[in-house]
Design a protein around this motif. Structure first.
Motif, PDB file in Angstrom:
ATOM      1  N   SER A   1     -15.325 -29.967   1.125  1.00  0.00           N
ATOM      2  CA  SER A   1     -14.805 -29.160   0.022  1.00  0.00           C
ATOM      3  C   SER A   1     -15.588 -29.377  -1.272  1.00  0.00           C
ATOM      4  O   SER A   1     -16.287 -30.370  -1.443  1.00  0.00           O
ATOM      5  CB  SER A   1     -13.339 -29.498  -0.211  1.00  0.00           C
ATOM      6  OG  SER A   1     -13.225 -30.858  -0.538  1.00  0.00           O
ATOM      7  N   GLY A   2     -15.459 -28.420  -2.170  1.00  0.00           N
ATOM      8  CA  GLY A   2     -16.017 -28.535  -3.514  1.00  0.00           C
ATOM      9  C   GLY A   2     -17.462 -28.088  -3.611  1.00  0.00           C
ATOM     10  O   GLY A   2     -18.111 -27.764  -2.614  1.00  0.00           O
ATOM     11  N   ALA A   3     -17.949 -28.080  -4.851  1.00  0.00           N
ATOM     12  CA  ALA A   3     -19.318 -27.623  -5.108  1.00  0.00           C
ATOM     13  C   ALA A   3     -20.330 -28.542  -4.423  1.00  0.00           C
ATOM     14  O   ALA A   3     -21.393 -28.113  -3.985  1.00  0.00           O
ATOM     15  CB  ALA A   3     -19.584 -27.578  -6.602  1.00  0.00           C
TER      16      ALA A   3
ATOM     17  N   ASN B   1     -18.333 -15.131  -5.034  1.00  0.00           N
ATOM     18  CA  ASN B   1     -19.305 -16.148  -5.369  1.00  0.00           C
ATOM     19  C   ASN B   1     -19.639 -16.212  -6.839  1.00  0.00           C
ATOM     20  O   ASN B   1     -20.054 -15.254  -7.430  1.00  0.00           O
ATOM     21  CB  ASN B   1     -20.579 -15.926  -4.585  1.00  0.00           C
ATOM     22  CG  ASN B   1     -21.382 -17.194  -4.542  1.00  0.00           C
ATOM     23  OD1 ASN B   1     -21.264 -18.031  -5.414  1.00  0.00           O
ATOM     24  ND2 ASN B   1     -22.187 -17.349  -3.536  1.00  0.00           N
TER      25      ASN B   1
ATOM     26  N   ARG C   1     -19.904 -21.640  -7.875  1.00  0.00           N
ATOM     27  CA  ARG C   1     -19.055 -22.805  -7.704  1.00  0.00           C
ATOM     28  C   ARG C   1     -18.128 -22.462  -6.551  1.00  0.00           C
ATOM     29  O   ARG C   1     -17.965 -21.290  -6.202  1.00  0.00           O
ATOM     30  CB  ARG C   1     -18.227 -23.116  -8.950  1.00  0.00           C
ATOM     31  CG  ARG C   1     -18.933 -24.005  -9.979  1.00  0.00           C
ATOM     32  CD  ARG C   1     -19.357 -25.342  -9.391  1.00  0.00           C
ATOM     33  NE  ARG C   1     -20.008 -26.216 -10.370  1.00  0.00           N
ATOM     34  CZ  ARG C   1     -21.323 -26.266 -10.596  1.00  0.00           C
ATOM     35  NH1 ARG C   1     -22.147 -25.484  -9.937  1.00  0.00           N
ATOM     36  NH2 ARG C   1     -21.824 -27.103 -11.465  1.00  0.00           N
ATOM     37  N   SER C   2     -17.525 -23.489  -6.007  1.00  0.00           N
ATOM     38  CA  SER C   2     -16.656 -23.239  -4.873  1.00  0.00           C
ATOM     39  C   SER C   2     -15.588 -22.227  -5.237  1.00  0.00           C
ATOM     40  O   SER C   2     -15.088 -22.195  -6.359  1.00  0.00           O
ATOM     41  CB  SER C   2     -16.003 -24.540  -4.427  1.00  0.00           C
ATOM     42  OG  SER C   2     -15.021 -24.254  -3.451  1.00  0.00           O
ATOM     43  N   ARG C   3     -15.248 -21.420  -4.277  1.00  0.00           N
ATOM     44  CA  ARG C   3     -14.241 -20.388  -4.463  1.00  0.00           C
ATOM     45  C   ARG C   3     -12.876 -20.990  -4.820  1.00  0.00           C
ATOM     46  O   ARG C   3     -12.020 -20.316  -5.374  1.00  0.00           O
ATOM     47  CB  ARG C   3     -14.159 -19.595  -3.141  1.00  0.00           C
ATOM     48  CG  ARG C   3     -13.387 -18.336  -3.191  1.00  0.00           C
ATOM     49  CD  ARG C   3     -12.005 -18.549  -2.629  1.00  0.00           C
ATOM     50  NE  ARG C   3     -11.152 -17.460  -3.025  1.00  0.00           N
ATOM     51  CZ  ARG C   3     -10.425 -17.463  -4.154  1.00  0.00           C
ATOM     52  NH1 ARG C   3     -10.482 -18.460  -5.008  1.00  0.00           N
ATOM     53  NH2 ARG C   3      -9.645 -16.462  -4.437  1.00  0.00           N
TER      54      ARG C   3
END
Ligand SMILES: Cc1cc2nc3c(=O)[nH]c(=O)nc-3n(C[C@H](O)[C@H](O)[C@H](O)COP(=O)(O)OP(=O)(O)OC[C@H]3O[C@@H](n4cnc5c(N)ncnc54)[C@H](O)[C@@H]3O)c2cc1C
Ligand code: SF4
Ligand code: SF4
Lengths: 649, 101
Positions: free
Chosen positions: A67-69, A267, A270-272
């Motif tokens: 998970s995450g950027a 998009n 960064r993470s959605r």
């Protein structure tokens, strides 16, 4: 049968929801330290709190494994002057970083002192930080003995960007020498290793749970934080976490100004999953936030533009010489050993390039000249740097599958031909809870780390501050008893978050998100005036009063997206209120008021803060460098810390 | 030509096939379902079959699902046409493009 409509075409009906539905059901968890967000900062916080003897629960909206950027990877470990190859004194580097107005000096000092220690621990738990297989023998920056690879990014400069004219000599690093302050890493190995270490240490991980609110002592705004509530995005189950200390690490909010799902996917570089949740929750709980008026223009918006890194930048300027369509070299820095640091041409060079385009001197499109690089440098750039850089691996892999060979092919660059982003496509990055030297917010028991902090922005910063917050929160949790959450607060939160599933018609989360984004574009973007900003507040209020009560969700997933929208709404309100409060323009904050055009007047050199007290917005301030003497305070607050850092001679 | 039943369907979100599964190779282990940050997929109702793409419009192209698949060749990325890359052969000057079907 892998697409949804295949089922319709075959069976005449949609597949059933694959997870059990548990709306309204409660699960209660008691813990010492609660970590909200299982990205880079959150994982480090959980690991370190556990290592310091605390019972830890980690809650993540996605799955902690990726998970995450930073989930897919990371190729640069930035600002690591404490590493043995760097001659630079970490304190001097931190001080230089903190000369930038509106930075976070506390975070900078922590990063410079502790991110080498963090990287060493990363290696101990299975992250790859050296060229152990000797793949890049002879590459510039590779240290023969330690096999550590210094990155050509930022090698002569401090921080990001800038050109030779503003480079400064360091007492601890005589002019002309590389500073060796950034290390190339194999970051794709990090996230799975972090999750594994969390499990090994007994951290209780709650994946697919979105934290929706913070619980305060007796439900009072501004009181100690004693836990949080959550929603499982697959089952709809309600989670109640009771904790002695809590850490928010949910990063920023990159989609407040733009929703683009059709054609491009969701998009924003960064993470959605990043939707300003931490800030919205902390604000509602009564924490003081700062730098909320700062927004930045989204450099590239995927879908509207060419994708690289899943949204930002372009492979053809990282370490690679840019050439024009006829092979002529452009005066564009290559971020390599020669130009270390700069990501963009100086203004003068940029003007020259633009003039050249119009006069025919430089023919578009431009290309990254990978074939022109030395073999080992090309591999270090393509195979190591780009393949490890988060979302880039899937891009380089796709290109290769389609026949691209960096040894033979010039890679097209999209600068100029795709145009610039409109000023209205912004990111809400930059602001967050105010912190002290413990990384505690203004609320007792609530800590913050990573990009969720104000003025943060990279992987090693997230890791080092997460690790630090974990240590501090664990220490705090040993001194206090469990607090008292109020049942009324929990009941009210349940009512709020389940409202959309009680409806079957109205508007869905996408429509609401896009509506909020449009209001932000109109009223809090390039042109800011008292009138426009107030119209923005009205617009968001109307959305809150008229459209939010029409919000409906068909399943737990869409319910979670709907709750995210409510955070976006709060986040927008905070930002507009902060923008109204700063009655001056500021270059560094990207905040331009038509009605207060003077740039950065002296009396406005301060951090504005914003919080809720009795549900009313309160504005406050802190002076620049409110953190005091960085070295003295760091040492005062970390007497027992035994990292590997040793003061350099 | 055999007549397929025609349903009244709305426009399907675009992209709707952000990845392509290879059912001959994928064993439906659902690891990609688990690593996805955004729950773009759900497990296939039929055990052993590739997952179902439910929320393709939420994909942020992070690539984790493809990168981490334990059976390489089971899942491949499928960039929207508008996001395909261009490059040029340095020797011949021929302009090339990601034309994967
Ligand atoms: C393409 C790309 C390339 C990059 N390259 C580099 C690089 O080379 N070097 C570098 O230093 N940095 C790089 N970065 C930046 C770096 O990845 C981030 O700075 C870093 O990941 C920030 O860490 P974080 O923990 O603060 O946030 P994240 O890692 O994004 O984690 C935040 C987590 O919080 C979770 N979350 C959010 N809301 C909730 C909620 N309500 N409840 C529960 N969980 C929640 C999210 O799902 C997410 O997992 C890159 C980023 C991208 C996108
Ligand atoms: S694509 Fe790979 S990860 Fe996904 S279900 Fe198939 S085999 Fe498993
Ligand atoms: S690329 Fe990332 S967001 Fe998209 S489906 Fe795969 S794992 Fe999910």
């Amino acid at each position: 049968m892998t697409r949804w409509h295949d089922f319709i075409e075959k069976d005449g009906k949609a597949p059933a929801w694959p997870y059990p539905i548990r709306y309204d059901q409660e699960q209660e968890i008691e813990t010492d330290v609660l970590v909200i967000g299982g990205g880079i900062a959150g994982c480090w916080a959980a690991i370190t709190a556990a290592r310091n003897g605390a019972k830890v629960a980690l809650v993540e909206k996605g799955d902690t494994i990726r998970s995450g950027a930073g989930g897919p990877g990371c190729d640069h470990w930035c600002n690591v002057p404490a590493n043995p190859l760097s001659p630079v004194d970490p304190d001097e580097w931190a001080a230089a970083m903190s000369e930038m107005p509106y930075c976070n000096g506390i975070g900078n000092q922590i990063q410079c002192r502790e991110d080498w220690d963090t990287l060493v621990e990363m290696e101990q738990i299975g992250g790859k930080i050296r060229d152990t297989e000797d793949e890049y023998l002879g590459a510039e920056g590779r240290d023969k003995k330690s096999k550590i690879m210094i990155s050509p990014r930022y090698t002569r400069n401090i921080g990001f960007g800038g050109d030779a004219a503003v480079r400064r000599p360091f007492k601890s690093n005589p002019e002309g020498k590389l500073n060796n302050c950034t290390i190339r890493i194999w970051g794709s190995t990090f996230k799975p290793a972090l999750k594994k270490e969390c499990k090994r240490l007994g951290v209780k991980i709650f994946d697919r749970v979105m934290v929706t609110s913070l619980l305060t002592e007796k439900g009072v705004q501004g009181a100690r934080v004693v836990g949080a509530t959550g929603l499982n995005g697959r089952t709809g189950e309600f989670m109640i976490f009771k904790s002695k200390a809590s850490i928010v690490a949910t990063a920023g909010d990159w989609s407040l100004y733009l929703l683009n799902t059709e054609l491009a996917g969701y998009n924003t570089f960064r993470s959605r999953t990043i939707t300003g949740d931490g800030n919205a929750m902390a604000f509602r709980a009564g924490a003081e936030l700062t730098l909320m008026e700062r927004t930045g223009v989204m450099m590239l918006a995927t879908g509207f533009k060419h994708t690289w890194y899943g949204g930002a930048g372009d492979a053809s300027y990282e370490n690679v010489q840019l050439v024009d369509a006829n092979g002529k070299k452009l005066p564009w820095p290559t971020q390599g050993w020669a130009d270390g640091g700069a990501m963009r041409p100086t203004q003068k060079d940029m003007e020259k390039i633009i003039k050249g385009i119009h006069s025919g001197d430089y023919a578009l499109p431009f290309y990254g000249d990978f074939p022109g690089m030395k073999d080992v440098e090309r591999r270090a750039t393509w195979d190591l740097m780009l393949k490890e850089e988060s979302t880039c691996k899937i891009i380089t892999d796709s290109y290769e599958k389609a026949g691209y060979d960096p040894a033979k092919h010039l890679l097209q660059n999209y600068s100029f031909i795709e145009g610039n982003s409109p000023q209205q496509w912004r990111t809400a990055g930059g602001g967050g809870p105010l912190v002290d030297w413990n990384l505690m917010t203004t609320l007792d028991g609530l800590y913050v780390a990573g990009e969720n902090m104000f003025a943060a922005g990279d992987h090693s910063y997230a890791a080092a501050t997460g690790r630090y917050a974990g240590r501090k929160a664990a220490g705090y949790s040993k001194q206090v008893a469990q607090g008292k959450a109020a049942r009324e607060q929990i009941t009210a939160e349940k009512k709020r978050i389940y409202a959309p599933i009680k409806r079957t018609a109205g508007i869905d989360w996408k429509e609401l998100h896009a509506g909020i984004a449009r209001a932000m574009q109109y009223f809090c973007s390039e042109y800011k005036t008292e009138l426009l900003l107030n119209m923005g507040l009205d617009a968001l209020k109307e959305i809150e009063e008229v459209h939010v009560p029409r919000l409906y969700a068909l399943d737990p997933h869409k319910l979670m997206r709907s709750i995210e929208d409510l955070n976006l709404l709060t986040h927008g309100q905070i930002i507009i209120n902060a923008a109204l409060a700063r009655k001056a323009s500021s270059m560094m904050l990207n905040h331009f008021r038509i009605d207060f055009p003077q740039l950065d007047p002296a009396e406005w050199h301060k951090y504005l803060t914003i919080k809720l007290a009795n549900n009313k917005v309160k504005i406050g301030s802190r002076p620049q460098k409110y953190w005091g003497d960085m070295v003295k305070n760091y040492e005062k607050y970390n007497k027992d810390y035994t990292g590997v850092y040793k003061r350099k001679k | 030509m055999t007549q397929k039943k025609t349903y009244a369907l709305p426009n399907i979100t675009t992209p709707n096939t952000n990845v392509k599964f290879n059912p001959a190779r994928c064993n439906g282990c659902n690891h990609c379902v688990e690593v996805c940050q955004c729950d773009v997929y759900i497990p296939n109702p039929v055990k052993g079959q590739p997952p179902v793409i439910l929320h393709p419009d939420e994909c942020w192209y992070c690539g984790c699902c493809v990168n981490d698949c334990p059976r390489p060749g089971s899942i491949a990325f499928n960039w929207p046409v508008q996001q395909r890359a261009y490059w040029k052969d340095k020797k011949t000057g021929k302009v090339l493009r990601d034309s994967q079907a």
